[in-house]
Enzyme design. Structure first.
Site, PDB file in Angstrom:
ATOM      1  N   GLU A  26       0.848  -1.185   0.000  1.00 60.14           N
ATOM      2  CA  GLU A  26       0.000   0.000   0.000  1.00 60.14           C
ATOM      3  C   GLU A  26       0.889   1.244   0.000  1.00 60.14           C
ATOM      4  O   GLU A  26       1.981   1.234   0.576  1.00 60.14           O
ATOM      5  CB  GLU A  26      -0.899   0.003   1.246  1.00 60.14           C
ATOM      6  CG  GLU A  26      -1.830   1.199   1.342  1.00 60.14           C
ATOM      7  CD  GLU A  26      -2.824   1.085   2.498  1.00 60.14           C
ATOM      8  OE1 GLU A  26      -3.600   2.038   2.691  1.00 60.14           O
ATOM      9  OE2 GLU A  26      -2.821   0.049   3.191  1.00 60.14           O
ATOM     10  N   ASN A  71      -6.565   1.460   2.868  1.00 61.41           N
ATOM     11  CA  ASN A  71      -7.299   2.708   3.083  1.00 61.41           C
ATOM     12  C   ASN A  71      -6.875   3.801   2.108  1.00 61.41           C
ATOM     13  O   ASN A  71      -7.692   4.642   1.718  1.00 61.41           O
ATOM     14  CB  ASN A  71      -7.109   3.196   4.526  1.00 61.41           C
ATOM     15  CG  ASN A  71      -7.750   2.261   5.543  1.00 61.41           C
ATOM     16  OD1 ASN A  71      -8.439   1.308   5.177  1.00 61.41           O
ATOM     17  ND2 ASN A  71      -7.521   2.523   6.808  1.00 61.41           N
ATOM     18  N   ASN A 171     -12.042  -1.141  -0.944  1.00 58.89           N
ATOM     19  CA  ASN A 171     -11.384  -1.637   0.262  1.00 58.89           C
ATOM     20  C   ASN A 171     -12.206  -1.286   1.496  1.00 58.89           C
ATOM     21  O   ASN A 171     -12.550  -0.119   1.712  1.00 58.89           O
ATOM     22  CB  ASN A 171      -9.993  -1.005   0.405  1.00 58.89           C
ATOM     23  CG  ASN A 171      -9.333  -1.380   1.726  1.00 58.89           C
ATOM     24  OD1 ASN A 171      -8.882  -2.510   1.891  1.00 58.89           O
ATOM     25  ND2 ASN A 171      -9.291  -0.449   2.666  1.00 58.89           N
ATOM     26  N   GLU A 172     -12.530  -2.307   2.284  1.00 60.36           N
ATOM     27  CA  GLU A 172     -13.164  -2.125   3.601  1.00 60.36           C
ATOM     28  C   GLU A 172     -14.284  -1.073   3.583  1.00 60.36           C
ATOM     29  O   GLU A 172     -14.352  -0.207   4.461  1.00 60.36           O
ATOM     30  CB  GLU A 172     -12.110  -1.774   4.646  1.00 60.36           C
ATOM     31  CG  GLU A 172     -11.137  -2.903   4.911  1.00 60.36           C
ATOM     32  CD  GLU A 172     -10.164  -2.629   6.053  1.00 60.36           C
ATOM     33  OE1 GLU A 172     -10.137  -1.492   6.567  1.00 60.36           O
ATOM     34  OE2 GLU A 172      -9.429  -3.559   6.436  1.00 60.36           O
ATOM     35  N   TYR A 243      -6.983  -9.036  11.740  1.00 58.37           N
ATOM     36  CA  TYR A 243      -5.688  -8.882  12.409  1.00 58.37           C
ATOM     37  C   TYR A 243      -5.843  -9.314  13.866  1.00 58.37           C
ATOM     38  O   TYR A 243      -6.912  -9.167  14.459  1.00 58.37           O
ATOM     39  CB  TYR A 243      -5.219  -7.430  12.354  1.00 58.37           C
ATOM     40  CG  TYR A 243      -4.967  -6.903  10.960  1.00 58.37           C
ATOM     41  CD1 TYR A 243      -3.744  -7.101  10.335  1.00 58.37           C
ATOM     42  CD2 TYR A 243      -5.956  -6.204  10.277  1.00 58.37           C
ATOM     43  CE1 TYR A 243      -3.508  -6.612   9.059  1.00 58.37           C
ATOM     44  CE2 TYR A 243      -5.733  -5.711   8.998  1.00 58.37           C
ATOM     45  CZ  TYR A 243      -4.511  -5.921   8.396  1.00 58.37           C
ATOM     46  OH  TYR A 243      -4.284  -5.437   7.126  1.00 58.37           O
ATOM     47  N   GLU A 291      -6.394  -9.481   3.638  1.00 63.48           N
ATOM     48  CA  GLU A 291      -5.593  -8.821   4.673  1.00 63.48           C
ATOM     49  C   GLU A 291      -5.609  -9.708   5.910  1.00 63.48           C
ATOM     50  O   GLU A 291      -6.675  -9.984   6.461  1.00 63.48           O
ATOM     51  CB  GLU A 291      -6.128  -7.426   5.026  1.00 63.48           C
ATOM     52  CG  GLU A 291      -5.889  -6.370   3.972  1.00 63.48           C
ATOM     53  CD  GLU A 291      -6.205  -4.956   4.464  1.00 63.48           C
ATOM     54  OE1 GLU A 291      -6.032  -4.676   5.672  1.00 63.48           O
ATOM     55  OE2 GLU A 291      -6.641  -4.139   3.627  1.00 63.48           O
ATOM     56  N   GLN A 348       1.469  -6.359   5.618  1.00 61.92           N
ATOM     57  CA  GLN A 348       1.848  -6.088   4.249  1.00 61.92           C
ATOM     58  C   GLN A 348       3.180  -6.762   3.931  1.00 61.92           C
ATOM     59  O   GLN A 348       3.586  -7.660   4.671  1.00 61.92           O
ATOM     60  CB  GLN A 348       1.903  -4.581   4.030  1.00 61.92           C
ATOM     61  CG  GLN A 348       0.520  -3.914   4.151  1.00 61.92           C
ATOM     62  CD  GLN A 348       0.552  -2.440   3.805  1.00 61.92           C
ATOM     63  OE1 GLN A 348       1.440  -1.957   3.105  1.00 61.92           O
ATOM     64  NE2 GLN A 348      -0.406  -1.710   4.320  1.00 61.92           N
TER      65      GLN A 348
END
Length: 501
Positions: A26, A71, A171-172, A243, A291, A348
């Site tokens: 990212e 993000n 994304n999200e 996560y 992720e 990442q």
């Protein structure tokens, strides 16, 4: 403590999709600038890419990398990163409160992906942008020529199409922290129409639609049901993000979190199959766990960073030995669910919650989590076998019946070998593992173990304290086709056994 594993050549979970060993870059912190790209570094080539980083990515054998966010994606104009560098605008990145120089953009990143032997999992902005920008991006990347965007790619020095196969629809978007956050109905409609338009440009592409950004979101399940109701016929994968942390410093509970990951996956599978039944569809929705990682070490330092700088040191978690153990168990969990999880991205890849770290004026180096990921990626290919493990369990406050031994057996057909990955989660006892199988086994090719370290120990640029070590011949025995392995307390284990021709 003893454990038995039963595995048969006739009972397989799936053929493993190599993309399950993917990762993520990212435009955030030092992932790009001072990470993969640093023109003034002594190892960098003419395009400015650090070759010491490329070498480590190749060592990991990462097949695909999700790009450019994250993000960051939800406020990104992809057109800012093409054309002459001196004409590119500097932009405010509202997601991480930094300044994006756009020195590295789409075309540069495609060059890096070629150098690092990785495919691209390209993401389109559905926060501040939408259908039009997405279809133009597909045209720029994948259309042969004779149109505005494909000819512009050629003018920028890239004659052949990039032929990107895998694409993420935002994304999200369930998260209120996301720029352009939408509710499920808003996102579902936008993703549906965007998917249709993108596939009109190139019907060979595969699309990933946003699921929940974690299993703890209050909208989890309702989000998936609504989004899939709109998009089921037009997309190929539903995403999952998760996560884990050890903020309570409870090692047993921390290592149990791979069980939470497994339950999350199975819940999402059930949701997908519910929509399949509702729609009377013949298609089975696959999953992209795009992720996943341990993330918590650097949060306080990141919060104190000065805003509106270029490539600040943010989210640079330094991983310890206990993190590597959980990463190993999470990899095993992904492989156990490889009949539905076809893509996964360790988030990442470089500097930002990553297995690879760089020193600005020094070396690139391997974090503790580098090693289980590397071994799985290199050797965990072929067929994931149904692995029946009989071992004692323990209970935590939130999760009951946690096996002390996580394990998966892979039939690597190309190498003609069985590969066993396992994590011993017991803090004081070794586990003697017996493997019962109908494979005709020959001998041990290689057997390694990461064990005996303080759980808080870390690696650094000058010392690789935590790394796999070769096991002794007494620890791994193949006798008349039977295998016994002694796994030490708190250990990550890999064993490769040759199959007789």
């Amino acid at each position: 403590m003893k454990a038995t594993i039963r595995v048969s050549k006739y009972q397989k979970i799936s053929t493993i999709d190599r993309r399950i060993y993917g990762s993520f870059i990212e435009h955030m912190g030092r992932a790009v600038y001072e990470g993969i790209y640093q023109p003034d570094h002594e190892t960098s080539e003419e395009n400015g890419f650090r070759q010491d980083v490329v070498d480590l990515v190749k060592e990991l054998q990462v097949p695909i990398v999700r790009y450019p966010g994250g993000n960051f994606l939800s406020g990104y104009n992809w057109e800012d990163g093409i054309g002459p560098k001196e004409e590119r605008p500097r932009r405010l990145d509202l997601a991480w409160q930094t300044v994006e120089t756009n020195e590295v953009g789409l075309d540069e990143y495609m060059e890096w992906s070629k150098e690092s032997n990785t495919e691209v999992n390209m993401a389109v902005n559905l926060g501040t942008r939408g259908l039009d920008a997405a279809r133009n991006l597909v045209e720029y990347c994948n259309f042969e020529g004779g149109t505005y965007w494909s000819d512009l790619r050629k003018e920028n020095g890239h004659e052949e199409p990039y032929a990107i196969k895998t694409w993420c629809l935002g994304n999200e978007m369930d998260g209120d922290w996301q720029i352009g956050h939408k509710n499920a109905e808003e996102y579902g409609r936008l993703a549906e129409e965007t998917a249709k338009a993108m596939k009109l440009v190139d019907d060979s592409i595969e699309l990933v639609v946003c699921g929940s950004s974690s299993s703890s979101r209050p909208t989890f399940v309702d989000w998936e049901l609504t989004v899939l109701d709109h998009t089921y016929d037009y997309v190929d994968y539903l995403s999952l993000h998760q996560y884990y942390d050890n903020k309570t410093n409870d090692l047993a509970s921390f290592l149990a979190k791979s069980e939470d990951m497994d339950r999350f996956i199975k819940s999402v599978v059930a949701i997908c199959d519910t929509v399949k039944a509702k729609k009377h569809s013949k298609k089975t929705m696959m999953l992209s766990f795009d992720e996943w990682n341990v993330w918590y070490h650097s949060n306080e330092e990141t919060a104190a960073q000065e805003p509106w700088t270029v490539a600040p040191h943010i989210l640079e978690d330094i991983y310890n030995f206990e993190d590597a153990l959980l990463i190993g168990s999470m990899l095993i969990t992904l492989l156990k669910n490889s009949d539905r999880v076809k893509i996964a991205c360790l988030a990442q890849l470089v500097n930002v919650i990553a297995p690879i770290m760089t020193e600005k004026d020094g070396v690139a180096w391997k974090q503790t989590i580098f090693y289980p990921f590397q071994q799985a990626s290199v050797y965990g290919n072929g067929e994931a076998l149904t692995t029946l493990v009989n071992v004692p369990t323990y209970d935590t406050e939130k999760i009951e019946a946690v096996p002390y031994l996580d394990s998966i057996v892979i039939h690597n057909i190309e190498r003609n070998e069985l590969v066993l990955f396992s994590t011993n989660k017991h803090q004081s006892e070794s586990i003697d593992v017996s493997i019962d199988t109908d494979f005709n086994l020959s001998h041990v090719i290689e057997s390694t173990q990461m064990t005996g370290y303080d759980v808080k120990i870390v690696n650094g640029p000058n010392e690789q304290k935590v790394r796999p070590k070769t096991m002794s011949t007494e620890q791994v025995v193949v006798n008349n086709g039977c295998v016994t392995i002694k796994t030490e307390p708190l250990s990550w284990n890999m064993t490769r056994i040759k199959i007789k021709d």
